[in-house]
Scaffold this motif. Structure first.
Motif, PDB file in Angstrom:
ATOM      1  N   THR A  22      -4.534   1.391  -2.500  1.00  0.00           N
ATOM      2  CA  THR A  22      -5.409   0.563  -1.681  1.00  0.00           C
ATOM      3  C   THR A  22      -4.700   0.183  -0.387  1.00  0.00           C
ATOM      4  O   THR A  22      -3.547   0.543  -0.167  1.00  0.00           O
ATOM      5  N   ASN A  23      -5.388  -0.611   0.442  1.00  0.00           N
ATOM      6  CA  ASN A  23      -4.796  -1.048   1.711  1.00  0.00           C
ATOM      7  C   ASN A  23      -4.329  -2.493   1.655  1.00  0.00           C
ATOM      8  O   ASN A  23      -4.112  -3.108   2.689  1.00  0.00           O
ATOM      9  N   ARG A  24      -4.187  -3.064   0.449  1.00  0.00           N
ATOM     10  CA  ARG A  24      -3.646  -4.419   0.319  1.00  0.00           C
ATOM     11  C   ARG A  24      -2.606  -4.467  -0.790  1.00  0.00           C
ATOM     12  O   ARG A  24      -2.573  -3.602  -1.661  1.00  0.00           O
ATOM     13  N   ASP A  25      -1.754  -5.479  -0.741  1.00  0.00           N
ATOM     14  CA  ASP A  25      -0.679  -5.618  -1.725  1.00  0.00           C
ATOM     15  C   ASP A  25      -1.227  -5.804  -3.139  1.00  0.00           C
ATOM     16  O   ASP A  25      -2.307  -6.375  -3.333  1.00  0.00           O
ATOM     17  N   PRO A  84       0.830  -1.205   0.000  1.00  0.00           N
ATOM     18  CA  PRO A  84       0.000   0.000   0.000  1.00  0.00           C
ATOM     19  C   PRO A  84       0.869   1.262   0.000  1.00  0.00           C
ATOM     20  O   PRO A  84       1.846   1.364   0.745  1.00  0.00           O
ATOM     21  N   GLU A 128      -2.866  -9.923  -8.528  1.00  0.00           N
ATOM     22  CA  GLU A 128      -3.601  -9.683  -7.280  1.00  0.00           C
ATOM     23  C   GLU A 128      -3.666  -8.190  -7.013  1.00  0.00           C
ATOM     24  O   GLU A 128      -2.732  -7.461  -7.320  1.00  0.00           O
ATOM     25  N   GLY A 129      -4.755  -7.754  -6.404  1.00  0.00           N
ATOM     26  CA  GLY A 129      -4.894  -6.365  -6.005  1.00  0.00           C
ATOM     27  C   GLY A 129      -5.449  -5.489  -7.106  1.00  0.00           C
ATOM     28  O   GLY A 129      -5.780  -5.956  -8.204  1.00  0.00           O
TER      29      GLY A 129
END
Length: 162
Positions: free
Chosen positions: A117-120, A61, A82-83
């Motif tokens: 965002t708050n995820r990888d 993030p 991903e993400g």
């Protein structure tokens, strides 16, 4: 060493098990620290690929893939695994998600990915290794030239070295 005893590249690996680069960026400061939330695993190098590179890249993030840039000779391609990174270009932005991909022909759009965002975010990046490539950065005081040894040489836009 005989051919039978020469070290060889693996036939296959789990990409997430590939060792990350020991240095997060080749950029000089003040740009180097902007890449600390990026982790590249150079997959192509493990197999001895010479004509193009492949990296499995993770953006934490707040991370970014590179400075906003374009190449003079190198084509680039990204595939999101991903993400949901944001693709930022000099002509606008688009949200990406797993399964989406984007390509950047040489001398085309300036581009980079940012993780808002708050995820990888995890993606594959692929680029050729055309000799004589140059990188231009519309938003930053930096330019890059690919040296004959395959390493980037960075300078200010007025030519002063970093």
């Amino acid at each position: 060493m005989t051919d039978a005893t020469k070290p060889t590249a693996p036939l296959a690996i789990n990409a997430k098990d590939a060792p990350p680069r020991s240095k997060p960026s080749n950029y000089p400061e003040p740009f180097f620290s902007r890449m600390l939330k990026r982790e590249k695993r150079p997959l192509g190098d493990l197999f001895g690929l010479k004509n193009f590179g492949v990296n499995l890249t993770k953006l934490a993030p707040g991370g970014e893939s590179a400075l906003l840039h374009r190449h003079s000779k190198q084509d680039e391609f990204v595939y999101i695994l991903e993400g949901e990174p944001t693709l930022v270009t000099d002509q606008g932005e688009v949200q990406l998600s797993p399964g989406l991909c984007a390509g950047f022909p040489a001398a085309g759009l300036a581009h980079h990915l940012v993780n808002r965002t708050n995820r990888d975010v995890i993606y594959l990046e692929i680029g050729d290794r055309t000799p004589g490539d140059e990188g231009s950065y519309p938003n930053d005081d930096i330019k890059a030239v690919l040296g004959p040894d395959g390493k980037w040489i960075f300078a200010h836009k007025d030519g002063r070295a970093y």
